[in-house]
Design a protein around this motif. Sequence first.
Motif, PDB file in Angstrom:
ATOM      1  N   SER A  17       0.814  -1.227   0.153  1.00 24.03           N
ATOM      2  CA  SER A  17       0.072   0.007   0.224  1.00 24.03           C
ATOM      3  C   SER A  17       0.861   1.292   0.125  1.00 24.03           C
ATOM      4  CB  SER A  17      -0.751   0.074   1.195  1.00 24.03           C
ATOM      5  OG  SER A  17      -1.710  -1.054   1.407  1.00 24.03           O
ATOM      6  N   ARG A  19       0.054   5.717   0.347  1.00 27.10           N
ATOM      7  CA  ARG A  19      -0.994   6.907   0.216  1.00 27.10           C
ATOM      8  C   ARG A  19      -0.173   8.093  -0.213  1.00 27.10           C
ATOM      9  NH1 ARG A  19      -3.678  10.146   5.254  1.00 27.10           N
ATOM     10  NH2 ARG A  19      -1.772  11.153   5.400  1.00 27.10           N
ATOM     11  N   TYR A  60     -14.070   6.382  -9.637  1.00 22.48           N
ATOM     12  CA  TYR A  60     -12.956   5.656  -9.864  1.00 22.48           C
ATOM     13  C   TYR A  60     -12.838   4.923 -11.230  1.00 22.48           C
ATOM     14  CZ  TYR A  60     -12.872   5.971  -4.884  1.00 22.48           C
ATOM     15  OH  TYR A  60     -12.450   6.345  -3.595  1.00 22.48           O
ATOM     16  N   VAL A  64      -9.108   0.337 -10.690  1.00 23.05           N
ATOM     17  CA  VAL A  64      -8.847   0.749  -9.410  1.00 23.05           C
ATOM     18  C   VAL A  64      -9.790   0.559  -8.320  1.00 23.05           C
ATOM     19  CG1 VAL A  64      -6.933   2.161 -10.288  1.00 23.05           C
ATOM     20  CG2 VAL A  64      -9.014   3.169  -9.264  1.00 23.05           C
ATOM     21  N   ARG A  67      -9.916  -1.016  -4.773  1.00 27.23           N
ATOM     22  CA  ARG A  67      -8.301  -1.068  -4.268  1.00 27.23           C
ATOM     23  C   ARG A  67      -7.898   0.255  -3.744  1.00 27.23           C
ATOM     24  NH1 ARG A  67      -4.173  -2.085  -7.633  1.00 27.23           N
ATOM     25  NH2 ARG A  67      -5.261  -1.486  -9.343  1.00 27.23           N
ATOM     26  N   PHE A  68      -8.421   1.409  -4.617  1.00 28.96           N
ATOM     27  CA  PHE A  68      -7.977   2.677  -4.196  1.00 28.96           C
ATOM     28  C   PHE A  68      -9.096   3.520  -3.639  1.00 28.96           C
ATOM     29  CE2 PHE A  68      -4.765   3.463  -7.689  1.00 28.96           C
ATOM     30  CZ  PHE A  68      -3.826   2.078  -7.451  1.00 28.96           C
ATOM     31  N   LEU A  81      -4.843   9.810  -1.737  1.00 31.69           N
ATOM     32  CA  LEU A  81      -5.198   8.581  -2.660  1.00 31.69           C
ATOM     33  C   LEU A  81      -4.523   7.483  -1.862  1.00 31.69           C
ATOM     34  CD1 LEU A  81      -6.476   7.546  -5.241  1.00 31.69           C
ATOM     35  CD2 LEU A  81      -4.515   7.745  -6.378  1.00 31.69           C
ATOM     36  N   GLN A  82      -5.459   6.831  -0.967  1.00 27.84           N
ATOM     37  CA  GLN A  82      -4.982   5.526  -0.492  1.00 27.84           C
ATOM     38  C   GLN A  82      -4.925   4.320  -1.336  1.00 27.84           C
ATOM     39  OE1 GLN A  82      -3.893   4.923   2.814  1.00 27.84           O
ATOM     40  NE2 GLN A  82      -3.301   3.101   1.934  1.00 27.84           N
ATOM     41  N   MET A  83      -3.808   3.836  -1.663  1.00 30.09           N
ATOM     42  CA  MET A  83      -3.743   2.650  -2.536  1.00 30.09           C
ATOM     43  C   MET A  83      -3.256   1.447  -2.088  1.00 30.09           C
ATOM     44  SD  MET A  83      -1.821   4.736  -5.781  1.00 30.09           S
ATOM     45  CE  MET A  83      -0.056   4.714  -5.065  1.00 30.09           C
ATOM     46  N   LEU A  86      -1.619  -3.086  -4.247  1.00 29.24           N
ATOM     47  CA  LEU A  86      -1.144  -2.608  -5.435  1.00 29.24           C
ATOM     48  C   LEU A  86      -0.464  -3.708  -6.484  1.00 29.24           C
ATOM     49  CD1 LEU A  86       0.782   0.361  -4.035  1.00 29.24           C
ATOM     50  CD2 LEU A  86      -0.828   0.457  -5.932  1.00 29.24           C
ATOM     51  N   ASP A  90       0.105  -0.778 -11.687  1.00 27.89           N
ATOM     52  CA  ASP A  90      -0.042   0.388 -11.351  1.00 27.89           C
ATOM     53  C   ASP A  90       1.038   1.373 -11.326  1.00 27.89           C
ATOM     54  OD1 ASP A  90      -1.988  -1.417  -8.760  1.00 27.89           O
ATOM     55  OD2 ASP A  90      -2.669  -0.321 -10.467  1.00 27.89           O
TER      56      ASP A  90
END
Length: 125
Positions: A17, A19, A60, A64, A67-68, A81-83, A86, A90
């Motif tokens: 992850s 951010r 979105y 993504v 997931r995001f 943007l919290q990802m 991954l 990406d």
Amino acid sequence: QVQLVESGGGLVQAGGSLRLSCATSGRTFSRYAVGWFRQAPGKEREFVAAVSASGRSTAYANSVQGRFVISRDNAKNTVYLQMNSLKPEDTAVYYCNADSVTNIATMKARTYDYWGQGTQVTVSS
């Protein structure tokens, strides 16, 4: 024009992850929707996610979704943007941009003349 600065990128393993942050010093930040976009090597820039000026609406890209998570803190003039989860696909330079639109879904197809330096996200397999 609202000038934004992206940060938070880095190198992460697949499944990890990150951010990202998109910040501005502008006093009118809370009036604008903000979108995240990304550009991978050899590919066109693409829409990732957007959040309305109030923060109540989000949109979105299919790639993504789930997931995001995009969010904003108008008191801090910052959009995040919290990802999560991954994937190597990406990997890209991530950019943010502000827009006065009220329908954030339209940001998927809009073009912008100005882009910041972006922040690099690299996901290793």
